[in-house]
Design a protein around this motif. Sequence first.
Motif, PDB file in Angstrom:
ATOM      1  N   VAL A  58       0.865  -1.175   0.000  1.00  6.47           N
ATOM      2  CA  VAL A  58       0.000   0.000   0.000  1.00  6.47           C
ATOM      3  C   VAL A  58       0.906   1.230   0.000  1.00  6.47           C
ATOM      4  N   ASP A  59       0.770   2.045  -1.031  1.00  3.68           N
ATOM      5  CA  ASP A  59       1.650   3.189  -1.250  1.00  3.68           C
ATOM      6  C   ASP A  59       0.957   4.481  -0.830  1.00  3.68           C
ATOM      7  N   TYR A  60       1.523   5.128   0.178  1.00  4.68           N
ATOM      8  CA  TYR A  60       1.054   6.434   0.637  1.00  4.68           C
ATOM      9  C   TYR A  60       2.107   7.501   0.345  1.00  4.68           C
ATOM     10  N   GLY A  61       2.885   7.320  -0.695  1.00  9.49           N
ATOM     11  CA  GLY A  61       3.931   8.281  -1.031  1.00  9.49           C
ATOM     12  C   GLY A  61       5.190   7.991  -0.228  1.00  9.49           C
ATOM     13  N   ASP A  62       5.452   8.793   0.785  1.00  9.65           N
ATOM     14  CA  ASP A  62       6.643   8.602   1.612  1.00  9.65           C
ATOM     15  C   ASP A  62       6.498   7.456   2.608  1.00  9.65           C
ATOM     16  N   LEU A  63       5.315   6.885   2.712  1.00 11.15           N
ATOM     17  CA  LEU A  63       5.044   5.757   3.598  1.00 11.15           C
ATOM     18  C   LEU A  63       4.572   4.570   2.760  1.00 11.15           C
ATOM     19  N   LEU A  64       5.288   3.458   2.868  1.00  8.12           N
ATOM     20  CA  LEU A  64       4.887   2.230   2.180  1.00  8.12           C
ATOM     21  C   LEU A  64       4.550   1.176   3.224  1.00  8.12           C
ATOM     22  N   ILE A  65       3.365   0.586   3.091  1.00  2.92           N
ATOM     23  CA  ILE A  65       2.914  -0.463   3.995  1.00  2.92           C
ATOM     24  C   ILE A  65       3.071  -1.800   3.277  1.00  2.92           C
ATOM     25  N   HIS A  66       3.824  -2.716   3.879  1.00  2.00           N
ATOM     26  CA  HIS A  66       4.044  -4.055   3.335  1.00  2.00           C
ATOM     27  C   HIS A  66       3.354  -5.047   4.265  1.00  2.00           C
ATOM     28  N   ILE A  67       2.405  -5.807   3.726  1.00  2.00           N
ATOM     29  CA  ILE A  67       1.702  -6.814   4.522  1.00  2.00           C
ATOM     30  C   ILE A  67       1.949  -8.164   3.843  1.00  2.00           C
ATOM     31  N   PHE A  68       2.671  -9.017   4.543  1.00  2.00           N
ATOM     32  CA  PHE A  68       3.147 -10.275   3.962  1.00  2.00           C
ATOM     33  C   PHE A  68       2.444 -11.489   4.549  1.00  2.00           C
ATOM     34  N   SER A  69       2.425 -12.558   3.756  1.00  2.00           N
ATOM     35  CA  SER A  69       2.199 -13.893   4.307  1.00  2.00           C
ATOM     36  C   SER A  69       3.515 -14.287   4.979  1.00  2.00           C
ATOM     37  N   PRO A  70       3.493 -15.233   5.912  1.00  2.87           N
ATOM     38  CA  PRO A  70       4.750 -15.649   6.546  1.00  2.87           C
ATOM     39  C   PRO A  70       5.807 -16.112   5.534  1.00  2.87           C
ATOM     40  N   LYS A  71       5.377 -16.883   4.537  1.00  2.00           N
ATOM     41  CA  LYS A  71       6.303 -17.405   3.527  1.00  2.00           C
ATOM     42  C   LYS A  71       6.921 -16.272   2.698  1.00  2.00           C
ATOM     43  N   ALA A  72       6.101 -15.321   2.269  1.00  2.22           N
ATOM     44  CA  ALA A  72       6.607 -14.205   1.458  1.00  2.22           C
ATOM     45  C   ALA A  72       7.517 -13.297   2.275  1.00  2.22           C
ATOM     46  N   ARG A  73       7.181 -13.077   3.546  1.00  3.79           N
ATOM     47  CA  ARG A  73       8.035 -12.221   4.381  1.00  3.79           C
ATOM     48  C   ARG A  73       9.417 -12.839   4.556  1.00  3.79           C
ATOM     49  N   GLU A  74       9.441 -14.133   4.783  1.00  2.00           N
ATOM     50  CA  GLU A  74      10.730 -14.815   4.922  1.00  2.00           C
ATOM     51  C   GLU A  74      11.513 -14.764   3.611  1.00  2.00           C
ATOM     52  N   TYR A  75      10.835 -14.971   2.502  1.00  2.00           N
ATOM     53  CA  TYR A  75      11.500 -14.996   1.197  1.00  2.00           C
ATOM     54  C   TYR A  75      12.091 -13.624   0.834  1.00  2.00           C
ATOM     55  N   TYR A  76      11.294 -12.562   0.955  1.00  2.00           N
ATOM     56  CA  TYR A  76      11.753 -11.234   0.533  1.00  2.00           C
ATOM     57  C   TYR A  76      12.634 -10.555   1.582  1.00  2.00           C
ATOM     58  N   ASP A  77      12.440 -10.850   2.848  1.00  2.00           N
ATOM     59  CA  ASP A  77      13.304 -10.405   3.941  1.00  2.00           C
ATOM     60  C   ASP A  77      13.711  -8.933   3.814  1.00  2.00           C
ATOM     61  N   LEU A  78      12.718  -8.055   3.787  1.00  2.00           N
ATOM     62  CA  LEU A  78      12.986  -6.625   3.620  1.00  2.00           C
ATOM     63  C   LEU A  78      13.840  -6.055   4.746  1.00  2.00           C
ATOM     64  N   GLU A  79      13.697  -6.593   5.935  1.00  2.00           N
ATOM     65  CA  GLU A  79      14.516  -6.099   7.049  1.00  2.00           C
ATOM     66  C   GLU A  79      16.009  -6.325   6.769  1.00  2.00           C
TER      67      GLU A  79
END
Length: 93
Positions: A58-79
């Motif tokens: 969800v794109d709010y310009g300077d704020l991006l909200i990322h809501i992941f499934s557990p599998k996708a969060r582990e795979y993409y590992d944005l942190e």
Amino acid sequence: MLDLTGITSFADFFVICTGANQRQIQAISDEVGVQLKHQTGELPISIEGYTQAEWILVDYGDLLIHIFSPKAREYYDLERLWRSAKTVAIPAE
């Protein structure tokens, strides 16, 4: 929440969270939208991935909200990818 100020030019903050299943991921996205509209009057610029709900962005310009499934969060590992960003605690209600 990650503070990306000075690290990237496309956003200042990422909020990263995980939902247990598709319905919960969509519900989190819906509630974030309701709360931001109610509290700040802000509407998203765009929402991607809502139908599949593996990763909703969800794109709010300077704020991006990322809501992941557990599998996708582990795979993409944005942190890990944005490890040079400062972590910001989100205050409890």
